[in-house]
Design an enzyme around this catalytic site. Structure first.
Site, PDB file in Angstrom:
ATOM      1  N   ILE A  99      12.258  -4.245   1.083  1.00 42.44           N
ATOM      2  CA  ILE A  99      12.170  -3.194   2.101  1.00 42.44           C
ATOM      3  C   ILE A  99      12.390  -3.755   3.495  1.00 42.44           C
ATOM      4  CG2 ILE A  99      10.640  -1.479   3.164  1.00 42.44           C
ATOM      5  CD1 ILE A  99       9.263  -1.321   0.328  1.00 42.44           C
ATOM      6  N   GLU A 129      -7.205   6.399   0.137  1.00 39.80           N
ATOM      7  CA  GLU A 129      -6.231   7.493   0.016  1.00 39.80           C
ATOM      8  C   GLU A 129      -6.688   8.530  -0.997  1.00 39.80           C
ATOM      9  OE1 GLU A 129      -2.336   5.858  -0.722  1.00 39.80           O
ATOM     10  OE2 GLU A 129      -2.281   4.853   1.216  1.00 39.80           O
ATOM     11  N   HIS A 172       1.570   8.882   2.410  1.00 42.36           N
ATOM     12  CA  HIS A 172       2.090   7.880   1.466  1.00 42.36           C
ATOM     13  C   HIS A 172       3.335   8.408   0.739  1.00 42.36           C
ATOM     14  CE1 HIS A 172       0.796   4.210  -1.143  1.00 42.36           C
ATOM     15  NE2 HIS A 172       2.105   4.252  -0.972  1.00 42.36           N
TER      16      HIS A 172
END
Length: 311
Positions: free
Chosen positions: A152, A262, A280
């Site tokens: 990434i 989360e 997310h």
């Protein structure tokens, strides 16, 4: 005896189709609870998960037949890797699958921050015209500090190089000179990166070494008025320290796609006006989800073919 696979979280049907075509017995329980998983895991050779399901030491110890734990995605922080290693269970993931999607979201969040896009949108919907108040800045000519340069991070660097940004990189092991030259990037220590960057973007996995690696000390080293972006894992940044830095004005703004818990509960951080939040969604594109499913299926198929050829 056929290989029995349990899918614990939703994945794209293309990967499921491939597994079934290979003769694997696939059972899908995409909302299985931890308690139920513990009770039934002994029936399976393979678990496939995303980020919701936690493959704990207890789950692994109950998985008498387990040979593979597959993660359709990048992060492995929801899997007890040591317990899996002790049992000789292979852990497979697909870090290459969501790279483009997460990289594009990362750059989108940078643009949202420096051009006040979220505030511009919300104010317009409230009937306000804040043209004079929403002066932003260019990414061109600014310095981007990348913490991590994997799949990434490398893609983010390529996009930002094309936008005319200067790229600084820090990571545990120095990248190859060839890659640095291709990205026109400079490899520097973390402290120097924080001091020199206009925007810092996090791209490392959550491990014992990276947990809390961006705390009050690190934030105090950043340029006054710099921006911080995190599309990696929430636990890498000390959220209380970040909130203090944002409230003091030391950090001008932050964009977060990931959180220590989360979904976040009673999180004052996400309520701050200089914080842009997404739930997310870095890998939440049709293309990334399909790629993760198909690639993981291919890796599982390869694992068992190789195992058969050696036996």
């Amino acid at each position: 005896m056929p290989v029995h696979i349990l899918i614990c979280d939703p994945i794209d049907p293309e990967g499921v189709k491939k597994l079934k075509q290979e003769g694997f017995k696939v059972n899908s329980e995409p909302s299985v609870s931890q308690e139920h998983l513990r009770d039934i895991v002994s029936q399976y050779d393979v678990l496939i998960v995303r980020s919701r399901t936690k493959v704990t030491k207890e789950i692994i110890e109950h998985g008498e037949r387990l040979k593979v734990i597959g993660r359709a995605g990048t992060g492995l922080d929801n899997i007890d890797l040591k317990a899996a290693e002790n049992r000789g269970i292979a852990v497979l993931n697909t870090p290459e699958a969501p790279a483009d999607s997460v990289a594009e979201l990362t750059v989108g969040l940078m643009l949202t921050l420096v051009r006040n896009i979220a505030l511009a949108d919300s104010s317009m919907k409230q009937g306000k015209w804040l043209k004079k108040d929403l002066k932003g800045m260019l990414l061109k000519g600014k310095t981007l500090g990348l913490i991590g340069l994997g799949n990434i991070g490398t893609k983010v660097a390529k996009i930002c190089k094309a936008l005319g940004m200067k790229i600084l990189v820090t990571k545990r092991r120095p990248p190859s000179l060839k890659l640095l030259e291709a990205l026109d990037a400079e490899f520097v220590p973390l402290n120097e990166l924080l001091e020199r960057s206009d925007i810092v973007s996090v791209h490392v996995p959550l491990t014992e070494q990276t947990a809390g690696m961006i705390g009050a000390k690190e934030l105090s080293l950043m340029k006054h008025g710099a921006f911080l972006v995190n599309t990696a894992r929430g636990g890498i940044i000390d959220e209380k320290a970040l909130m203090d830095a944002l409230n003091s004005g030391r950090i001008k703004g932050a964009a977060l796609d990931v959180y220590a818990s989360e979904p976040p509960k009673d999180n004052e951080l996400i309520q701050l006006p200089n914080v842009v939040c997404t739930p997310h969604i870095g890998a939440q594109t049709e293309e990334a989800q399909k790629a993760a499913s198909v690639l993981l299926a291919d890796k599982i198929i390869h694992f068992f073919k190789e195992k058969t050829s050696k036996s």
